[in-house]
Design an enzyme around this catalytic site. Structure first.
Site, PDB file in Angstrom:
ATOM      1  N   ASP A  64       0.871  -1.166   0.000  1.00 55.32           N
ATOM      2  CA  ASP A  64       0.000   0.000   0.000  1.00 55.32           C
ATOM      3  C   ASP A  64       0.911   1.219   0.000  1.00 55.32           C
ATOM      4  O   ASP A  64       1.636   1.465   0.971  1.00 55.32           O
ATOM      5  CB  ASP A  64      -0.884  -0.015   1.251  1.00 55.32           C
ATOM      6  CG  ASP A  64      -1.855   1.149   1.318  1.00 55.32           C
ATOM      7  OD1 ASP A  64      -1.660   2.138   0.572  1.00 55.32           O
ATOM      8  OD2 ASP A  64      -2.796   1.098   2.136  1.00 55.32           O
ATOM      9  N   SER A 146      -1.328  12.891 -15.828  1.00 55.32           N
ATOM     10  CA  SER A 146      -2.651  13.056 -16.437  1.00 55.32           C
ATOM     11  C   SER A 146      -2.688  14.405 -17.143  1.00 55.32           C
ATOM     12  O   SER A 146      -1.911  15.317 -16.802  1.00 55.32           O
ATOM     13  CB  SER A 146      -3.734  13.012 -15.353  1.00 55.32           C
ATOM     14  OG  SER A 146      -4.988  13.453 -15.856  1.00 55.32           O
ATOM     15  N   TYR A 161      -7.860  15.992  -7.178  1.00 53.72           N
ATOM     16  CA  TYR A 161      -7.126  15.170  -8.140  1.00 53.72           C
ATOM     17  C   TYR A 161      -6.263  16.020  -9.071  1.00 53.72           C
ATOM     18  O   TYR A 161      -5.059  15.738  -9.230  1.00 53.72           O
ATOM     19  CB  TYR A 161      -8.107  14.305  -8.932  1.00 53.72           C
ATOM     20  CG  TYR A 161      -7.463  13.408  -9.961  1.00 53.72           C
ATOM     21  CD1 TYR A 161      -6.870  12.201  -9.585  1.00 53.72           C
ATOM     22  CD2 TYR A 161      -7.439  13.759 -11.305  1.00 53.72           C
ATOM     23  CE1 TYR A 161      -6.279  11.374 -10.528  1.00 53.72           C
ATOM     24  CE2 TYR A 161      -6.851  12.944 -12.253  1.00 53.72           C
ATOM     25  CZ  TYR A 161      -6.267  11.752 -11.863  1.00 53.72           C
ATOM     26  OH  TYR A 161      -5.674  10.940 -12.800  1.00 53.72           O
ATOM     27  N   LYS A 165      -2.079  15.984  -9.457  1.00 52.64           N
ATOM     28  CA  LYS A 165      -1.406  15.732 -10.724  1.00 52.64           C
ATOM     29  C   LYS A 165      -0.549  16.928 -11.158  1.00 52.64           C
ATOM     30  O   LYS A 165       0.504  16.744 -11.784  1.00 52.64           O
ATOM     31  CB  LYS A 165      -2.432  15.361 -11.807  1.00 52.64           C
ATOM     32  CG  LYS A 165      -3.079  13.996 -11.573  1.00 52.64           C
ATOM     33  CD  LYS A 165      -2.020  12.884 -11.499  1.00 52.64           C
ATOM     34  CE  LYS A 165      -2.639  11.506 -11.374  1.00 52.64           C
ATOM     35  NZ  LYS A 165      -1.611  10.426 -11.347  1.00 52.64           N
TER      36      LYS A 165
END
Length: 246
Positions: A64, A146, A161, A165
């Site tokens: 993890d 991304s 998010y 990124k």
């Protein structure tokens, strides 16, 4: 890819999507590949479907990336088994599209995003870099970024998010400078896909009319950047499906 044959690759988030496609592609290309994931049983499932010669090169480790102890244990296990890491693919990442930045009681989700998409990426990169430097290996670290790492699109409830990124974009440049100043020839590359058919995108497996990439498209791009000459560093690679309007 010839120079990587028999070398060691680590892929985080390797249980599905881009990570699974990449782990399979690297093993098929002749690399000893370690897939790191919380759900290692999924790696073992698709591993069983590969040809025997490829299967022998693919290994799974439960990890993890939000837990430093897991990361340290995984890299220690790889060092004990194979000597160290030559290539790292930082693929592990999550999104929480149903939770907004300004939504009440969202602290846990926000911390999970930052810990996975940024902190985990940094810690894995650190351990890989130290392994490469100790053994004087001109390795390669690849971040799966991304298009949201370069602009924030007006879509609903992307949480932080895009911020994480954007952080990956900045970290790529920061790492490049640190590697250069350390006197190494280790490479770092950010790959920024558009829409990809993975579990991170809600309902992506039902998309038929919209331009969309497949995980294998990103795996192919990873093989491409790894296959460049030692003197060439692809710093940023943006990939979009033909016709995408984002």
């Amino acid at each position: 890819m010839d120079r990587w044959a028999g070398k060691v690759a680590v892929v985080t988030g390797a249980s599905s999507g881009i990570g699974a496609a990449t782990a399979k592609a690297l093993a098929k290309a002749g690399m000893i590949t370690f897939g790191l994931a919380r759900r290692v049983e999924r790696i073992d499932e698709f591993k069983s479907e590969l040809p025997e010669s490829v299967r022998q090169r693919l290994h799974s480790i439960r990890c993890d990336v939000t837990k430093e102890d897991d990361i340290l244990a995984a890299f220690r296990q790889i060092e004990e088994k194979c000597g160290g890491v030559d290539v790292l693919i930082n693929n592990a990442g999550i999104a929480r599209p149903t939770i907004a930045v300004l939504q009440a009681n969202n602290t846990e989700a926000i911390r999970e995003l930052v810990d996975t998409n940024l902190v985990g990426l940094v810690l894995c990169s650190r351990e890989a870099f130290l392994s490469m430097k100790k053994r004087s290996v001109d390795g390669h670290i690849v971040h799966i970024n991304s298009i949201f790492g370069h602009k924030v699109l007006p879509v609903e409830a992307m949480n932080i998010y895009p911020a994480t990124k954007h952080g990956v974009t900045a970290l790529t440049e920061t790492m490049r400078h640190e590697m250069r100043m350390e006197g190494t020839k280790i490479k770092v590359t950010s790959i920024s896909p558009g829409l990809v058919r993975t579990a991170i995108v809600p309902n992506s497996f039902a998309i038929t009319e919209m331009p969309i990439l497949e995980p294998e498209d990103i795996a192919d791009a990873i093989l491409y950047v790894l296959g460049t000459r030692p003197s060439v560093q692809i710093h940023e690679l943006t990939i979009k499906p033909v016709g995408e309007n984002m």
